[in-house]
Design a protein around this motif. Structure first.
Motif, short mmCIF file in Angstrom:
data_model
loop_
_atom_site.label_atom_id
_atom_site.label_comp_id
_atom_site.label_asym_id
_atom_site.label_seq_id
_atom_site.Cartn_x
_atom_site.Cartn_y
_atom_site.Cartn_z
N GLY A 121 0.83 -1.20 0.00
CA GLY A 121 0.00 0.00 0.00
C GLY A 121 0.86 1.24 0.00
O GLY A 121 2.01 1.23 -0.44
N GLU A 122 0.30 2.30 0.54
CA GLU A 122 0.97 3.60 0.55
C GLU A 122 2.10 3.62 1.58
O GLU A 122 2.17 2.80 2.49
CB GLU A 122 -0.03 4.72 0.83
CG GLU A 122 -0.59 4.75 2.24
CD GLU A 122 -1.74 3.75 2.49
OE1 GLU A 122 -2.26 3.76 3.62
OE2 GLU A 122 -2.10 2.96 1.60
N GLN A 123 2.99 4.61 1.42
CA GLN A 123 4.07 4.80 2.38
C GLN A 123 3.49 5.22 3.74
O GLN A 123 2.44 5.87 3.80
CB GLN A 123 5.04 5.89 1.90
CG GLN A 123 5.82 5.52 0.66
CD GLN A 123 6.92 4.50 0.94
OE1 GLN A 123 7.25 4.19 2.09
NE2 GLN A 123 7.49 3.96 -0.12
N VAL A 124 4.17 4.84 4.80
CA VAL A 124 3.81 5.29 6.14
C VAL A 124 4.21 6.76 6.24
O VAL A 124 5.36 7.12 5.96
CB VAL A 124 4.54 4.46 7.21
CG1 VAL A 124 4.29 5.01 8.60
CG2 VAL A 124 4.12 3.00 7.11
N SER A 125 3.27 7.62 6.60
CA SER A 125 3.57 9.06 6.66
C SER A 125 4.48 9.35 7.86
O SER A 125 4.56 8.57 8.81
CB SER A 125 2.28 9.87 6.79
OG SER A 125 1.71 9.68 8.08
N ASP A 126 5.15 10.50 7.80
CA ASP A 126 5.99 10.91 8.92
C ASP A 126 5.16 11.08 10.19
O ASP A 126 5.61 10.76 11.28
CB ASP A 126 6.74 12.21 8.58
CG ASP A 126 7.82 12.01 7.53
OD1 ASP A 126 8.26 10.85 7.33
OD2 ASP A 126 8.22 13.01 6.91
N ALA A 127 3.93 11.56 10.04
CA ALA A 127 3.05 11.74 11.21
C ALA A 127 2.68 10.39 11.82
O ALA A 127 2.67 10.24 13.06
CB ALA A 127 1.79 12.51 10.82
N GLU A 128 2.38 9.38 10.99
CA GLU A 128 2.07 8.05 11.51
C GLU A 128 3.29 7.47 12.23
O GLU A 128 3.18 6.92 13.32
CB GLU A 128 1.68 7.10 10.37
CG GLU A 128 0.33 7.38 9.76
CD GLU A 128 0.08 6.57 8.51
OE1 GLU A 128 -1.01 5.97 8.43
OE2 GLU A 128 0.95 6.52 7.61
N TYR A 129 4.45 7.60 11.61
CA TYR A 129 5.68 7.06 12.18
C TYR A 129 6.04 7.74 13.51
O TYR A 129 6.53 7.11 14.43
CB TYR A 129 6.82 7.21 11.18
CG TYR A 129 8.15 6.75 11.72
CD1 TYR A 129 8.45 5.39 11.79
CD2 TYR A 129 9.09 7.66 12.17
CE1 TYR A 129 9.66 4.96 12.30
CE2 TYR A 129 10.30 7.23 12.68
CZ TYR A 129 10.58 5.89 12.74
OH TYR A 129 11.78 5.45 13.25
#
Length: 153
Positions: A121-129
């Motif tokens: 799927g999509e990249q893990v966002s910096d906010a999620e990380y």
């Protein structure tokens, strides 16, 4: 019985499926009729996979360092050397290193040459990380665990 020599190389992880610097290598695919495959990965600080899911689940064992894992909709968990992460079949998740440390993992999963492989799927966002991780492991009730058995080897 067959002895399979350890591979002598790893390769950079594909940037469309990983953020940051990670190296991966295929260790072994078991002999038929087994469908087990084993990979190893080394993540630099801050590196991580994109969201993905595996049709038969996955087991990650942390060899060294400190990492992070998350299932979609769940909290971020911190994992350390010796921890094992069991990902359910079809569960969207990501895994990688903590912001300031490397992490190395061994990944084991079932394969099916005629079936679907890992879905990315999509990249893990910096906010999620960047969400603060939980440092405690999830412990299942004893009745949900597999009975302890002596090794057969």
């Amino acid at each position: 019985m067959e002895v399979i020599r350890a591979p002598s190389t790893s390769r950079p992880a594909p940037q469309q499926r990983y953020s940051g610097v990670a190296w991966i290598g295929r260790d072994v695919v078991a002999l038929e009729p087994s469908r087990l495959a084993t990979f190893h990965a080394q993540f630099n600080p801050g590196a991580r996979t994109a969201w993905h899911r595996c049709p038969y689940g996955r087991v990650l064992h942390v060899l060294h360092g400190i990492g992070r894992v998350q299932r979609r909709g769940g909290p971020v968990h911190e994992v350390r050397a010796g921890d094992t992460v069991v990902v359910a079949a079809g569960e969207w998740h990501w895994h990688g290193a903590a912001p300031t440390t490397f992490v190395a993992v061994v990944s084991t999963h079932e394969t099916d040459p005629d079936g679907p492989g890992t879905e990315w799927g999509e990249q893990v966002s910096d906010a999620e990380y960047a969400r603060p991780p939980q440092s405690t492991a999830i412990r299942l009730p004893d009745e949900d665990r597999v009975a302890t058995r002596e090794p057969t080897w």
